[in-house]
Design an enzyme around this catalytic site. Structure first.
Site, PDB file in Angstrom:
ATOM      1  N   ARG A  99       5.355  -4.617  -0.843  1.00 11.00           N
ATOM      2  CA  ARG A  99       6.255  -3.407  -1.111  1.00 11.00           C
ATOM      3  C   ARG A  99       5.567  -2.065  -1.016  1.00 11.00           C
ATOM      4  NH1 ARG A  99       7.152   0.110  -4.921  1.00 11.00           N
ATOM      5  NH2 ARG A  99       5.620  -0.821  -6.217  1.00 11.00           N
ATOM      6  N   LYS A 100       6.158  -1.238  -0.583  1.00 13.32           N
ATOM      7  CA  LYS A 100       5.802   0.292  -0.269  1.00 13.32           C
ATOM      8  C   LYS A 100       6.974   1.238  -0.856  1.00 13.32           C
ATOM      9  CE  LYS A 100       3.543   3.204   2.788  1.00 13.32           C
ATOM     10  NZ  LYS A 100       4.244   4.481   2.525  1.00 13.32           N
ATOM     11  N   SER A 101       6.709   2.053  -1.807  1.00 11.51           N
ATOM     12  CA  SER A 101       7.502   2.956  -2.323  1.00 11.51           C
ATOM     13  C   SER A 101       8.421   3.765  -1.287  1.00 11.51           C
ATOM     14  CB  SER A 101       6.992   3.860  -3.514  1.00 11.51           C
ATOM     15  OG  SER A 101       6.569   3.149  -4.537  1.00 11.51           O
ATOM     16  N   THR A 102       7.751   4.358  -0.337  1.00 10.67           N
ATOM     17  CA  THR A 102       8.313   5.234   0.710  1.00 10.67           C
ATOM     18  C   THR A 102       8.189   4.563   1.899  1.00 10.67           C
ATOM     19  OG1 THR A 102       6.359   6.526   1.164  1.00 10.67           O
ATOM     20  CG2 THR A 102       7.544   7.306  -0.854  1.00 10.67           C
TER      21      THR A 102
END
Length: 443
Positions: A16-19
């Site tokens: 996962r990556k927030s942006t």
């Protein structure tokens, strides 16, 4: 010599990556997390670990919510038994919420799935491992809350300076790709001025809405940087009210009830703005319905559109006619809703009469309160007390003040659903017990 072969264990890698910054690169952060997890799993092939073919990558999704497409796919595959181990690069990749983490661990335990974070190695099958997980999850949530607080402070400071802080540009403006400031959209700005001018000249918001829709003029059209397109669509009254009352169009910004000078150019002059606000203020003062008109507010829904119905009214001379309007049909001017509006007196009288009938014969409510299982002595005593209280209310109902009647109705009724041919009333047993305690207190 006999070779011992371990049972095969299916392993899923979640990243996962927030942006979404940098995700367009050939090798991005999600790939780096995936490669690190592959290297970790390679050292456990002797235990029978193998990576499933499906990749679970969530790019551009915050760890503060569970509503992530790849995570939801992972949970579905986990429930059908396709996964035995879940691997992430760090604990905060799977969640930053302590509550969500606890729910995930309970779900993993239910289906016999182990969880591994390769940079914070522990075994979720042991008490010490679970303790470590909870401690790390608490720090992950703390870090998330600190980041949120910093973001809020930064946005507040930007708003006080009159800066645009992101999102869809307001109708009448566009976003400068270089300065990231609001600039005037000439076509939309002309529509904004027409709206303000028409309202000052005596046109109602409803008439302006119908006129804009008849001309085929859409609301704000916008293409986000992520590629998502906002096509605009039809106008509705709340959207127009928001434009007429927004100080943005006079060159200011509103933040938490305070007004600050904005960095965007105004679309209407000060005189026109003040005239519109004067008309809006007059409409608000003279058009206020009596307080008792909200008897079923928050409790009544349209059965056809499955949405809330809101109280409204119309004046003819000195008389006030009250209604409940289907919010979806009213907002979007939908003619096909068979309910659309219903006189407030009609539905309120029907609900009150039904409630009085239940007070006189409370058997259905008592049955719902007691449930289908075995009834304890305390439950039986509560049922008797409720029955006695409802009988007492039925006998004195006409003597109660309207405010007390309204309070009792809102406590006893959970929801009223209006259909073209009937009205369904759903009761609130917990509220009924509150009525019992309050009546006992008054006695």
């Amino acid at each position: 010599m006999t070779e011992v072969t371990s049972a095969r264990i299916s392993v899923a890698i979640y990243t996962r990556k927030s942006t979404d910054d940098g995700l367009e690169q050939e090798f991005n952060s999600l790939d780096a997390q995936y490669e690190a997890a592959l290297a970790y799993i390679a050292h456990r092939r002797h235990l029978g670990w193998y990576v499933v073919a499906e990749r679970y990558d969530d790019g551009g999704y915050t760890g503060g919510t569970m509503e992530r497409p790849a995570l939801q796919r992972l949970l579905r595959d986990l429930e059908r038994g396709a996964i035995q181990v879940v691997v992430t690069y760090k604990l905060d990749r799977i969640t930053r919420s302590l509550i969500d983490f606890a729910n995930l661990m309970a779900l993993f335990e239910r289906y016999g799935v182990h969880y591994v974070s390769i940079t914070q190695e522990f075994d979720s099958s042991t008490p010490v491992g679970r303790l470590t997980l909870n401690i790390l999850s608490s720090f992950a949530q703390y870090e998330r809350e600190i980041i949120c607080e910093r973001t809020r402070d930064k946005m507040a400071a930007s708003r006080r300076r009159g800066m645009y802080t992101g999102g869809i540009p307001p109708f009448g403006y566009a976003l400068d790709p270089i300065t990231h400031k609001l600039i005037i959209d000439p076509t939309e700005a002309e529509v904004v001025r027409l709206i303000f001018t028409a309202y000052v000249r005596g046109h109602s918001v409803t008439a302006i809405m119908h006129d804009l829709n008849a001309q085929g003029i859409p609301k704000k059209r916008h293409a986000a940087a992520t590629g998502r397109a906002y096509p605009g669509g039809r106008w509705y009254k709340a959207y127009l009210h928001k434009i007429l009352a927004n100080p943005l169009y006079r060159g200011q910004v509103r933040y938490r009830g305070e007004i600050y000078p904005g960095q965007q150019p105004p679309l209407v002059d000060e005189a026109l703005w003040q005239q519109v606000q004067a008309v809006l203020g007059t409409a608000t003062r003279t058009g206020r319905a009596p307080a008792q008109s909200a008897l079923l507010k928050g409790r009544i829904r349209c059965g056809h559109c499955q949405c809330a119905m809101t109280p409204s009214y119309a004046r003819k001379g000195a008389r006030v006619y009250r209604y409940y309007l289907c919010s979806r049909a009213h907002r979007h001017d939908l003619r096909e809703c068979p309910t659309r509006s219903i006189p407030a007196g009609t539905v309120e009288t029907a609900v009150t009469e039904h409630l009085q009938q239940v007070m006189h014969t409370p058997d259905p409510l008592l049955k719902h309160l007691q449930g289908d299982g075995e009834v304890s002595l305390a439950q039986r005593q509560e049922a008797y007390a409720l029955c006695a209280t409802l009988h007492q209310l039925h006998g004195t109902w006409s003597l109660l003040q309207p405010s007390v009647q309204q309070q009792v109705i809102r406590q006893l009724i959970r929801q009223v659903t209006v259909y073209p041919d009937r009205i369904n009333v759903a009761f609130n047993p917990a509220g009924a017990l509150d009525v019992v305690h309050e009546e006992a207190g008054r006695g």
